[in-house]
Motif scaffolding. Structure first.
Motif: not given
Length: 599
Positions: A207-212, A246-247, A269-275
């Motif tokens: 849920a949210g705005f936009g894709g990857a 969702a976040m 929202w599964t795999v983050p860019h970890f910074e």
């Protein structure tokens, strides 16, 4: 050690032992380029940037590459977080010339700073359609030596076009009114609803705005919460709640340590860019605290408290401010600190407790990340072995202890004025919403640091480190965010000194940043760039114009100032231009517009 050894920026210090003869940004570098009759190679990045580290390792630490750089160019290293103005003027050129942007940014300029060739990350040697950095260096050097007239012409044309696009946006609406009307704000929410996805197909996890890649829409969520407060729109509140749910469940949220990563590389929202960035966590702390006030779900309170705890525990500095970021990498590997294999759960917890953790955090033997690892997600309705909440708390505590023994990401401990201003406002919001006076005390310490170290004679410096102010001048977003934070401190404590300090900063905005058309991002007396930037769009943090509007609006309410109210309304002309077509790029300004209508 090169010339960066005396820098206050952790990012510049990371390059102090490169064989590259780096110069910091400044007139001395340009004078050296004129003396040697060489172009400038300007490399822009920041300390928690993964690809910045990659290019540093591949190219800037390589003696052969460094030799080519030193022979053919005057090389300048810029921390984009210390000099967002420098970053802005070259990012606009890079996007215009290449169709994309990012960091590290690689820019070649003439002696006036006008760019004639730009790019982002270049591998050391050619990879597919991307030329190798050594090849780029050779071709640019040859162009400078053999086609100087063409190079100069390109730079002049780029500079002229960028200056043309940077005219400030502001002023009145079609009917002559200042500020945003209810109709304009309603239209922006309708546009957001068209762009929104509840992701019902996947149980709402995206849920949210936009894709990857998927970024937390924090400023838009603040706008929607204020819109709900004004109109009681169930649709607006649902968009906020579903996105925040969702976040909070996703891997973008650190399920063990609290706090949010910069963005998710996927659409769920599964795999983050970890910074982990201070500005993201400050803005999202504000969102969850506001949402808790409106919809007192235990989830929202927990996320707000854990995010505040993360900020104070892991970003807090001895001087009372907040560090900029935690790195994306640990020992050069993304996710090394945070991701788990199923076998690692067994090793730490034993077989039975591993089942509890795996069910609660959706860890599988196949993994959802790299090499069979999983980024922890919170199961919507934990099943089987994870039903008992106390059991989940117990295994989470053990996992936290085990994770603390792993190598940890580096921390960029410089203090950025605008981001710390956002942290002050968020902590005051959370303190009031959650009944946590300790958060107000943390905000006061941060505000005092900003006043003592960053502010003098109505002017701000952008960054400090270890209590030592840099020479980097504050830009418009610094003045706006710090002034808004100071007003928040006055409102919470009743101490009029904070209001007076905010008023001094707002006077500087009027004197140094305002033009007939709107607001510039740099002060009138700042050292000139090849054009004077004015970007009204919100990005990862509020634009300078949005931040100024928020500060003027907050001051107007606290001081009952008609002048500040007029200034706030005038600054919202930039948000008006974006409201109907691209409201997600004006969320902070639109949130100010909502607050003014309910004033």
């Amino acid at each position: 050690m090169n010339r960066l050894a005396a820098a206050t920026s952790p990012y510049l210090l990371q390059h102090a032992d490169n064989p590259v003869d780096w110069w910091p940004w400044g007139e001395e570098a340009f004078a050296e380029a004129r003396r040697r009759n060489l172009p400038l190679l300007i490399s822009i990045g920041y300390s928690s940037c993964h690809w910045c580290h990659v290019m540093a390792h591949e190219s800037f630490s390589d003696p052969t590459t460094a030799s080519a750089m030193n022979a053919g160019f005057v090389c300048v290293k810029v921390d984009r977080e210390e000099r967002p103005d420098v970053d802005a003027v070259y990012m606009q050129a890079t996007q215009a010339m290449t169709g994309h942007g990012g960091w590290p940014m690689t820019v070649f300029t003439d002696h006036s700073g006008r760019p004639f060739f730009t790019g982002t990350y270049f591998p050391l040697r050619t990879r597919g359609s991307t030329p190798g950095f050594l090849q780029v260096l050779a071709k640019v050097a040859a162009a400078w030596a053999g086609r100087r007239g063409e190079v100069t012409q390109v730079g002049a044309a780029v500079a002229a076009r960028m200056a043309e696009l940077a005219v400030p946006v502001g002023g009145r609406g079609k009917g002559g009114e200042k500020g945003l009307t209810a109709d304009e704000l309603d239209a922006s929410v309708r546009q957001l609803a068209e762009e929104y996805s509840a992701d019902e197909e996947h149980d709402g996890i995206g849920a949210g705005f936009g894709g990857a890649p998927k970024f937390p829409p924090s400023m838009t969520l603040i706008q929607l919460l204020r819109h709900h407060a004004r109109t009681e729109s169930a649709q607006a509140l649902a968009m906020v709640a579903q996105t925040c749910n969702a976040m909070a469940r996703g891997g973008i949220y650190d399920q063990l340590g609290g706090g949010f990563s910069r963005y998710a590389v996927d659409g769920t929202w599964t795999v983050p860019h970890f910074e982990k960035m201070l500005y993201d966590n400050a803005l999202l702390l504000r969102v969850y605290a506001m949402l808790w006030r409106t919809s007192p779900s235990p989830l929202y309170r927990r996320i707000a408290e854990e995010t505040a705890g993360f900020m104070i525990r892991e970003l807090g500095t001895a001087a009372g401010g907040f560090a900029s970021a935690l790195d994306a990498d640990t020992d050069g590997v993304e996710g090394l600190t945070y991701a788990w294999t199923y076998q690692q759960l067994v090793d730490v917890l034993g077989a039975e407790d591993a089942k509890i953790a795996a069910a609660a955090y959706e860890v599988t033997k196949a993994g959802n990340f790299e090499e069979g690892k999983s980024v922890l997600r919170l199961a919507a309705e934990p099943v089987g072995a994870a039903r008992n909440a106390e059991d989940v708390k117990r295994v989470a505590a053990k996992l936290r202890v085990a994770r603390a023994q792993r190598p940890q990401p580096g921390r960029d401990d410089k203090i950025v004025a605008s981001w710390n201003g956002l942290a002050v406002s968020a902590l005051i919001e959370a303190s009031a919403a959650l009944g946590r006076p300790d958060l107000q005390r943390a905000a006061l310490r941060c505000g005092q640091l900003l006043f003592d170290v960053h502010m003098a004679d109505g002017r701000l410096v952008r960054t400090s480190r270890g209590g030592r102010a840099s020479e980097n001048p504050g830009v418009l977003e610094d003045y706006g965010c710090v002034a808004e934070g100071f007003v928040a401190l006055h409102t919470a404590t009743g101490d009029r000194a904070w209001l007076e300090r905010a008023g001094v900063l707002l006077d500087t905005i009027r004197e140094q940043f305002r033009s007939d058309g709107g607001l510039y991002d740099t002060a009138a007396d700042a050292a000139p760039l090849y054009f004077r930037p004015s970007d009204p769009t919100d990005n990862a943090s509020p634009s300078g114009t949005s931040a100024a509007a928020a500060a003027f609006a907050a001051y107007a309410q606290a001081a009952d100032s008609d002048e500040a109210l007029e200034d706030a309304r005038a600054a919202l002309g930039a948000a008006r231009a974006l409201a109907a077509q691209a409201p997600r790029f004006a969320g902070y300004g639109l949130a100010v517009g909502e607050s003014l209508l309910t004033r």
